[in-house]
Design a protein around this motif. Sequence first.
Motif, PDB file in Angstrom:
ATOM      1  N   LEU A   1       0.838  -1.196   0.000  1.00 35.98           N
ATOM      2  CA  LEU A   1       0.000   0.000   0.000  1.00 35.98           C
ATOM      3  C   LEU A   1       0.873   1.246   0.000  1.00 35.98           C
ATOM      4  O   LEU A   1       1.852   1.318   0.747  1.00 35.98           O
ATOM      5  CB  LEU A   1      -0.922   0.015   1.220  1.00 35.98           C
ATOM      6  CG  LEU A   1      -1.927  -1.118   1.314  1.00 35.98           C
ATOM      7  CD1 LEU A   1      -2.686  -1.037   2.630  1.00 35.98           C
ATOM      8  CD2 LEU A   1      -2.883  -1.097   0.154  1.00 35.98           C
ATOM      9  N   LYS A   2       0.488   2.221  -0.805  1.00 33.43           N
ATOM     10  CA  LYS A   2       1.153   3.525  -0.862  1.00 33.43           C
ATOM     11  C   LYS A   2       0.177   4.522  -0.256  1.00 33.43           C
ATOM     12  O   LYS A   2      -0.915   4.720  -0.781  1.00 33.43           O
ATOM     13  CB  LYS A   2       1.463   3.879  -2.321  1.00 33.43           C
ATOM     14  CG  LYS A   2       2.144   5.184  -2.523  1.00 33.43           C
ATOM     15  CD  LYS A   2       2.451   5.360  -4.015  1.00 33.43           C
ATOM     16  CE  LYS A   2       3.182   6.625  -4.289  1.00 33.43           C
ATOM     17  NZ  LYS A   2       3.510   6.748  -5.714  1.00 33.43           N
ATOM     18  N   ARG A   3       0.567   5.130   0.877  1.00 33.93           N
ATOM     19  CA  ARG A   3      -0.349   6.013   1.603  1.00 33.93           C
ATOM     20  C   ARG A   3      -0.433   7.370   0.938  1.00 33.93           C
ATOM     21  O   ARG A   3       0.574   7.967   0.581  1.00 33.93           O
ATOM     22  CB  ARG A   3       0.105   6.192   3.052  1.00 33.93           C
ATOM     23  CG  ARG A   3      -0.927   6.914   3.903  1.00 33.93           C
ATOM     24  CD  ARG A   3      -0.418   7.076   5.329  1.00 33.93           C
ATOM     25  NE  ARG A   3      -1.455   7.374   6.274  1.00 33.93           N
ATOM     26  CZ  ARG A   3      -1.960   8.585   6.486  1.00 33.93           C
ATOM     27  NH1 ARG A   3      -1.514   9.612   5.802  1.00 33.93           N
ATOM     28  NH2 ARG A   3      -2.911   8.775   7.372  1.00 33.93           N
TER      29      ARG A   3
ATOM     30  N   PRO B   1      -6.813   9.144   5.419  1.00 40.04           N
ATOM     31  CA  PRO B   1      -5.924   8.433   4.501  1.00 40.04           C
ATOM     32  C   PRO B   1      -6.684   7.667   3.432  1.00 40.04           C
ATOM     33  O   PRO B   1      -7.832   7.261   3.621  1.00 40.04           O
ATOM     34  CB  PRO B   1      -5.191   7.462   5.416  1.00 40.04           C
ATOM     35  CG  PRO B   1      -6.194   7.145   6.465  1.00 40.04           C
ATOM     36  CD  PRO B   1      -6.956   8.438   6.681  1.00 40.04           C
TER      37      PRO B   1
ATOM     38  N   TYR C   1      -5.303   4.787   0.147  1.00 43.52           N
ATOM     39  CA  TYR C   1      -4.120   4.066  -0.291  1.00 43.52           C
ATOM     40  C   TYR C   1      -4.248   3.647  -1.739  1.00 43.52           C
ATOM     41  O   TYR C   1      -5.346   3.440  -2.235  1.00 43.52           O
ATOM     42  CB  TYR C   1      -3.917   2.801   0.568  1.00 43.52           C
ATOM     43  CG  TYR C   1      -3.755   3.091   2.035  1.00 43.52           C
ATOM     44  CD1 TYR C   1      -2.503   3.329   2.580  1.00 43.52           C
ATOM     45  CD2 TYR C   1      -4.859   3.134   2.878  1.00 43.52           C
ATOM     46  CE1 TYR C   1      -2.351   3.598   3.934  1.00 43.52           C
ATOM     47  CE2 TYR C   1      -4.719   3.404   4.223  1.00 43.52           C
ATOM     48  CZ  TYR C   1      -3.464   3.629   4.743  1.00 43.52           C
ATOM     49  OH  TYR C   1      -3.319   3.906   6.074  1.00 43.52           O
ATOM     50  N   ARG C   2      -3.089   3.501  -2.391  1.00 43.48           N
ATOM     51  CA  ARG C   2      -3.027   2.889  -3.707  1.00 43.48           C
ATOM     52  C   ARG C   2      -2.305   1.566  -3.545  1.00 43.48           C
ATOM     53  O   ARG C   2      -1.294   1.490  -2.853  1.00 43.48           O
ATOM     54  CB  ARG C   2      -2.269   3.777  -4.689  1.00 43.48           C
ATOM     55  CG  ARG C   2      -3.060   5.015  -5.039  1.00 43.48           C
ATOM     56  CD  ARG C   2      -2.403   5.779  -6.140  1.00 43.48           C
ATOM     57  NE  ARG C   2      -3.191   6.995  -6.397  1.00 43.48           N
ATOM     58  CZ  ARG C   2      -2.722   8.043  -7.039  1.00 43.48           C
ATOM     59  NH1 ARG C   2      -1.491   8.040  -7.505  1.00 43.48           N
ATOM     60  NH2 ARG C   2      -3.480   9.083  -7.230  1.00 43.48           N
TER      61      ARG C   2
ATOM     62  N   ARG D   1       8.121   3.950   1.479  1.00 43.87           N
ATOM     63  CA  ARG D   1       6.701   3.580   1.480  1.00 43.87           C
ATOM     64  C   ARG D   1       5.920   4.326   0.411  1.00 43.87           C
ATOM     65  O   ARG D   1       5.090   3.758  -0.286  1.00 43.87           O
ATOM     66  CB  ARG D   1       6.094   3.864   2.856  1.00 43.87           C
ATOM     67  CG  ARG D   1       4.604   3.596   2.929  1.00 43.87           C
ATOM     68  CD  ARG D   1       3.979   4.156   4.161  1.00 43.87           C
ATOM     69  NE  ARG D   1       3.941   5.609   4.097  1.00 43.87           N
ATOM     70  CZ  ARG D   1       3.455   6.380   5.047  1.00 43.87           C
ATOM     71  NH1 ARG D   1       2.992   5.847   6.139  1.00 43.87           N
ATOM     72  NH2 ARG D   1       3.442   7.686   4.918  1.00 43.87           N
ATOM     73  N   ASP D   2       6.180   5.629   0.289  1.00 43.74           N
ATOM     74  CA  ASP D   2       5.455   6.449  -0.684  1.00 43.74           C
ATOM     75  C   ASP D   2       6.324   6.772  -1.887  1.00 43.74           C
ATOM     76  O   ASP D   2       6.094   7.754  -2.582  1.00 43.74           O
ATOM     77  CB  ASP D   2       4.984   7.740  -0.012  1.00 43.74           C
ATOM     78  CG  ASP D   2       4.058   7.453   1.158  1.00 43.74           C
ATOM     79  OD1 ASP D   2       3.426   6.387   1.151  1.00 43.74           O
ATOM     80  OD2 ASP D   2       3.982   8.282   2.065  1.00 43.74           O
TER      81      ASP D   2
ATOM     82  N   GLU E   1       0.813   0.774 -10.535  1.00 47.63           N
ATOM     83  CA  GLU E   1      -0.328   0.908  -9.629  1.00 47.63           C
ATOM     84  C   GLU E   1      -1.426  -0.024 -10.125  1.00 47.63           C
ATOM     85  O   GLU E   1      -1.852   0.070 -11.273  1.00 47.63           O
ATOM     86  CB  GLU E   1      -0.829   2.346  -9.598  1.00 47.63           C
ATOM     87  CG  GLU E   1       0.152   3.318  -9.003  1.00 47.63           C
ATOM     88  CD  GLU E   1      -0.358   4.748  -8.984  1.00 47.63           C
ATOM     89  OE1 GLU E   1      -1.526   4.988  -9.367  1.00 47.63           O
ATOM     90  OE2 GLU E   1       0.426   5.612  -8.593  1.00 47.63           O
TER      91      GLU E   1
ATOM     92  N   LYS F   1      -6.781   0.619  -5.713  1.00 51.88           N
ATOM     93  CA  LYS F   1      -6.905   1.622  -4.660  1.00 51.88           C
ATOM     94  C   LYS F   1      -7.750   1.077  -3.526  1.00 51.88           C
ATOM     95  O   LYS F   1      -8.568   0.172  -3.714  1.00 51.88           O
ATOM     96  CB  LYS F   1      -7.466   2.933  -5.193  1.00 51.88           C
ATOM     97  CG  LYS F   1      -8.774   2.843  -5.927  1.00 51.88           C
ATOM     98  CD  LYS F   1      -9.135   4.186  -6.531  1.00 51.88           C
ATOM     99  CE  LYS F   1     -10.301   4.050  -7.469  1.00 51.88           C
ATOM    100  NZ  LYS F   1     -10.654   5.299  -8.097  1.00 51.88           N
ATOM    101  N   TYR F   2      -7.525   1.689  -2.347  1.00 49.41           N
ATOM    102  CA  TYR F   2      -8.203   1.251  -1.134  1.00 49.41           C
ATOM    103  C   TYR F   2      -8.501   2.484  -0.294  1.00 49.41           C
ATOM    104  O   TYR F   2      -7.601   3.239   0.049  1.00 49.41           O
ATOM    105  CB  TYR F   2      -7.313   0.272  -0.364  1.00 49.41           C
ATOM    106  CG  TYR F   2      -7.792  -0.092   1.014  1.00 49.41           C
ATOM    107  CD1 TYR F   2      -9.074  -0.566   1.231  1.00 49.41           C
ATOM    108  CD2 TYR F   2      -6.947   0.010   2.107  1.00 49.41           C
ATOM    109  CE1 TYR F   2      -9.509  -0.906   2.499  1.00 49.41           C
ATOM    110  CE2 TYR F   2      -7.360  -0.334   3.381  1.00 49.41           C
ATOM    111  CZ  TYR F   2      -8.645  -0.792   3.566  1.00 49.41           C
ATOM    112  OH  TYR F   2      -9.068  -1.128   4.826  1.00 49.41           O
ATOM    113  N   HIS F   3      -9.791   2.715   0.004  1.00 50.94           N
ATOM    114  CA  HIS F   3     -10.234   3.847   0.814  1.00 50.94           C
ATOM    115  C   HIS F   3     -10.894   3.284   2.075  1.00 50.94           C
ATOM    116  O   HIS F   3     -12.089   2.971   2.075  1.00 50.94           O
ATOM    117  CB  HIS F   3     -11.233   4.713   0.043  1.00 50.94           C
ATOM    118  CG  HIS F   3     -10.647   5.377  -1.155  1.00 50.94           C
ATOM    119  ND1 HIS F   3     -10.293   6.694  -1.162  1.00 50.94           N
ATOM    120  CD2 HIS F   3     -10.329   4.902  -2.388  1.00 50.94           C
ATOM    121  CE1 HIS F   3      -9.804   7.015  -2.347  1.00 50.94           C
ATOM    122  NE2 HIS F   3      -9.810   5.935  -3.096  1.00 50.94           N
TER     123      HIS F   3
END
Length: 145
Positions: free
Chosen positions: A7-9, A16, A18-19, A29-30, A36, A39-41
């Motif tokens: 996950l990329k915050r 937050p 994440y991708r 991390r980022d 990619e 995505k995750y919300h």
Amino acid sequence: MAVKIRLKRMGKIRAPFYRVVVMDSRTKRDGRAIEEIGKYHPTEEPSLIEIDMDRANYWIGQGAQPTEAVAALLKVINDGTLKTKEQGPSKKERYEAALAAAGKATDNSPAPRKKAAKKADGPSETAEQVADDTATSETSEKSES
């Protein structure tokens, strides 16, 4: 090179999102990602999870290791236990319902008011004329005293 799916915050401090990315395990991390894939919300209700499973399976086949968090997300998608957000009423429908609840109808909306026109009784005074008038009134007051 050890490749991870992680996950990329992104987002703000307390909001937050994440991708899901494929990147070298040694990068930040980022940092820069190879690809990619989703995505995750987590803050939405229910949580939004969108992952391109074809690309995830491709990278896993190439030897990429998913992190614990990504593995849990992949499991949720594969099990079919992913909840989807129900589509609510549109903004216009909510507005009309609020008007009906307040006892007003949408057809009886008042017409917009027009701006009042400026009154033009006589010629407008310039700054010089106003200054002359004040000067003469001051001299007349001094002479009366």
